[in-house]
Design a protein around this motif. Structure first.
Motif, PDB file in Angstrom:
ATOM      1  N   UNK A   1      53.808   1.237  68.319  1.00  0.00           N
ATOM      2  CA  UNK A   1      54.106   0.009  68.288  1.00  0.00           C
ATOM      3  C   UNK A   1      55.626  -0.167  68.886  1.00  0.00           C
ATOM      4  N   UNK A   2      55.854  -1.500  69.503  1.00  0.00           N
ATOM      5  CA  UNK A   2      57.049  -1.539  70.244  1.00  0.00           C
ATOM      6  C   UNK A   2      58.262  -1.564  69.213  1.00  0.00           C
ATOM      7  N   UNK A   3      59.561  -0.901  69.630  1.00  0.00           N
ATOM      8  CA  UNK A   3      60.602  -0.706  68.920  1.00  0.00           C
ATOM      9  C   UNK A   3      61.249  -1.876  68.491  1.00  0.00           C
ATOM     10  N   UNK A   4      61.194  -2.998  68.972  1.00  0.00           N
ATOM     11  CA  UNK A   4      61.613  -4.424  68.688  1.00  0.00           C
ATOM     12  C   UNK A   4      61.030  -5.509  68.738  1.00  0.00           C
ATOM     13  N   UNK A   5      60.942  -6.238  67.583  1.00  0.00           N
ATOM     14  CA  UNK A   5      60.261  -7.485  67.565  1.00  0.00           C
ATOM     15  C   UNK A   5      61.480  -8.667  67.294  1.00  0.00           C
TER      16      UNK A   5
ATOM     17  N   UNK B   1      61.056 -21.579  58.610  1.00  0.00           N
ATOM     18  CA  UNK B   1      61.500 -20.709  57.408  1.00  0.00           C
ATOM     19  C   UNK B   1      60.344 -19.635  57.021  1.00  0.00           C
ATOM     20  N   UNK B   2      58.780 -20.317  57.211  1.00  0.00           N
ATOM     21  CA  UNK B   2      57.947 -19.359  57.089  1.00  0.00           C
ATOM     22  C   UNK B   2      58.018 -18.289  58.074  1.00  0.00           C
ATOM     23  N   UNK B   3      58.224 -18.555  59.177  1.00  0.00           N
ATOM     24  CA  UNK B   3      58.034 -17.504  60.002  1.00  0.00           C
ATOM     25  C   UNK B   3      59.284 -16.590  59.930  1.00  0.00           C
ATOM     26  N   UNK B   4      60.357 -16.857  59.458  1.00  0.00           N
ATOM     27  CA  UNK B   4      61.575 -16.186  59.028  1.00  0.00           C
ATOM     28  C   UNK B   4      61.279 -15.221  57.943  1.00  0.00           C
ATOM     29  N   UNK B   5      60.513 -15.851  57.033  1.00  0.00           N
ATOM     30  CA  UNK B   5      60.107 -15.028  55.883  1.00  0.00           C
ATOM     31  C   UNK B   5      59.111 -13.821  56.195  1.00  0.00           C
ATOM     32  N   UNK B   6      58.311 -14.317  57.329  1.00  0.00           N
ATOM     33  CA  UNK B   6      57.383 -13.209  57.631  1.00  0.00           C
ATOM     34  C   UNK B   6      58.137 -12.069  58.340  1.00  0.00           C
ATOM     35  N   UNK B   7      59.169 -12.274  59.199  1.00  0.00           N
ATOM     36  CA  UNK B   7      59.906 -11.286  59.843  1.00  0.00           C
ATOM     37  C   UNK B   7      60.605 -10.299  58.706  1.00  0.00           C
ATOM     38  N   UNK B   8      61.112 -11.101  57.575  1.00  0.00           N
ATOM     39  CA  UNK B   8      61.771 -10.362  56.701  1.00  0.00           C
ATOM     40  C   UNK B   8      60.718  -9.353  55.947  1.00  0.00           C
ATOM     41  N   UNK B   9      59.314  -9.641  55.780  1.00  0.00           N
ATOM     42  CA  UNK B   9      58.827  -8.916  55.046  1.00  0.00           C
ATOM     43  C   UNK B   9      58.426  -7.785  55.852  1.00  0.00           C
ATOM     44  N   UNK B  10      58.011  -8.053  57.367  1.00  0.00           N
ATOM     45  CA  UNK B  10      57.720  -7.011  58.119  1.00  0.00           C
ATOM     46  C   UNK B  10      58.696  -6.053  58.523  1.00  0.00           C
ATOM     47  N   UNK B  11      60.220  -6.313  58.391  1.00  0.00           N
ATOM     48  CA  UNK B  11      61.251  -5.670  58.396  1.00  0.00           C
ATOM     49  C   UNK B  11      61.262  -4.631  57.180  1.00  0.00           C
TER      50      UNK B  11
ATOM     51  N   UNK C   1      59.746   3.201  59.659  1.00  0.00           N
ATOM     52  CA  UNK C   1      58.912   3.409  61.187  1.00  0.00           C
ATOM     53  C   UNK C   1      60.021   3.260  62.162  1.00  0.00           C
ATOM     54  N   UNK C   2      61.057   2.893  61.913  1.00  0.00           N
ATOM     55  CA  UNK C   2      62.328   2.533  62.850  1.00  0.00           C
ATOM     56  C   UNK C   2      62.172   1.306  63.714  1.00  0.00           C
ATOM     57  N   UNK C   3      61.100   0.500  63.304  1.00  0.00           N
ATOM     58  CA  UNK C   3      60.888  -0.745  64.134  1.00  0.00           C
ATOM     59  C   UNK C   3      62.186  -1.552  63.798  1.00  0.00           C
ATOM     60  N   UNK C   4      62.710  -2.406  64.757  1.00  0.00           N
ATOM     61  CA  UNK C   4      63.957  -3.528  64.682  1.00  0.00           C
ATOM     62  C   UNK C   4      63.344  -4.619  64.834  1.00  0.00           C
ATOM     63  N   UNK C   5      63.417  -5.581  63.420  1.00  0.00           N
ATOM     64  CA  UNK C   5      62.777  -6.885  63.572  1.00  0.00           C
ATOM     65  C   UNK C   5      64.172  -7.828  63.695  1.00  0.00           C
ATOM     66  N   UNK C   6      64.268  -8.541  64.887  1.00  0.00           N
ATOM     67  CA  UNK C   6      65.196  -9.600  64.923  1.00  0.00           C
ATOM     68  C   UNK C   6      65.092 -11.120  64.650  1.00  0.00           C
ATOM     69  N   UNK C   7      65.738 -11.781  63.621  1.00  0.00           N
ATOM     70  CA  UNK C   7      65.626 -12.973  63.387  1.00  0.00           C
ATOM     71  C   UNK C   7      66.645 -13.830  63.936  1.00  0.00           C
ATOM     72  N   UNK C   8      66.412 -14.431  65.194  1.00  0.00           N
ATOM     73  CA  UNK C   8      67.264 -15.320  65.823  1.00  0.00           C
ATOM     74  C   UNK C   8      67.410 -16.936  65.424  1.00  0.00           C
ATOM     75  N   UNK C   9      68.046 -17.041  64.326  1.00  0.00           N
ATOM     76  CA  UNK C   9      68.700 -18.423  63.699  1.00  0.00           C
ATOM     77  C   UNK C   9      69.456 -19.007  64.517  1.00  0.00           C
TER      78      UNK C   9
END
Length: 239
Positions: free
Chosen positions: A126-130, A153-163, A169-177
């Motif tokens: 899996x890519x290390x950063x999403x 907001x729906x996309x941001x919520x999805x990012x939070x859950x996946x984070x 697993x060390x995946x970084x999930x960045x939410x650029x607001x």
């Protein structure tokens, strides 16, 4: 994530923000693959970046969006990060917005970005950063922008859950607001006329901050109240 030598997919690269992000990544030594809706701009941008891999995408083709990361990994020999900058605005009172407009706004701003990132989760490794551009409206919904705000907001919520799911697993999930930028984005809305908007933040400075956030493994990029954006590296506590 060290950008120099990294392999990055930029989805939404025919937009102003996506094009600037892809260019900035190449300038910092990354190898990029670009995807976007407009075939003419996509081909030109890919050529300007030195002939990088390019793929046309349609936000309504969710299966195609989900396959995009696999395509990029194949072309780049692996994938270290995915950055999604897909988006479209619509304005007007909530009770007057036609259903097709609301559907379009949610498809482009939420369903398509989620499909791209969900497809990236299936790439091995899996890519290390999403990362995805949501917008300040994800946390502060605005009048005359009900559908746009709630889709982001729906996309941001999805990012939070996946984070939270991928933390171990060390995946970084960045939410650029990101705040309102000087890109002409509001003038290209699919419906309505923009209400009074705040003074735009310079695009170049914001893209530089986004690239630095990627390199420093930040999880949030948001307005700082002084006319710019600041990265946050603190992981939200799970509920």
């Amino acid at each position: 994530m060290l950008l120099d030598g990294s392999r990055v997919l930029v989805a939404g690269a025919t937009g102003v923000i996506g094009a600037a992000v892809a260019s900035g990544l190449v300038e910092r030594g990354a190898r990029v693959a670009v995807a976007g809706r407009n075939p003419t701009r996509l081909a030109q941008h890919a050529a300007d970046l030195g002939g990088v891999p390019a793929s046309r995408i349609d936000a309504y083709d969710l299966d195609g969006c989900a396959d995009l990361a696999h395509w990029a990994a194949d072309r780049l020999g692996g994938l270290d990060a995915v950055v999604v900058t897909i988006g479209v605005a619509a304005f007007g009172p909530a009770d007057t917005q036609p259903e097709p407009v609301t559907e379009h706004v949610f498809t482009v701003n939420a369903l398509a970005p989620i499909a791209v990132l969900r497809g990236a989760l299936a790439v091995r490794p899996t890519p290390g950063t999403l990362a995805a551009v949501t917008g300040v409206v994800a946390e502060r919904p605005q009048r005359q922008m009900a559908a746009y705000s709630s889709a982001k907001a729906a996309l941001s919520g999805w990012l939070t859950a996946v984070r939270a799911e991928r933390r171990s697993q060390g995946t970084v999930v960045l939410d650029a607001r990101l705040p309102h930028l000087d890109t002409g984005f509001a003038d290209r809305a699919v419906a309505g006329t923009p209400p009074p908007l705040p003074r735009p933040v310079p695009l170049d400075e914001t893209v530089d901050a986004l690239l630095e956030a990627l390199e420093s493994d930040a999880v949030l990029l948001a307005p700082n109240g002084t006319g710019g954006v600041t990265a946050d590296h603190r992981l939200p506590q799970p509920h």
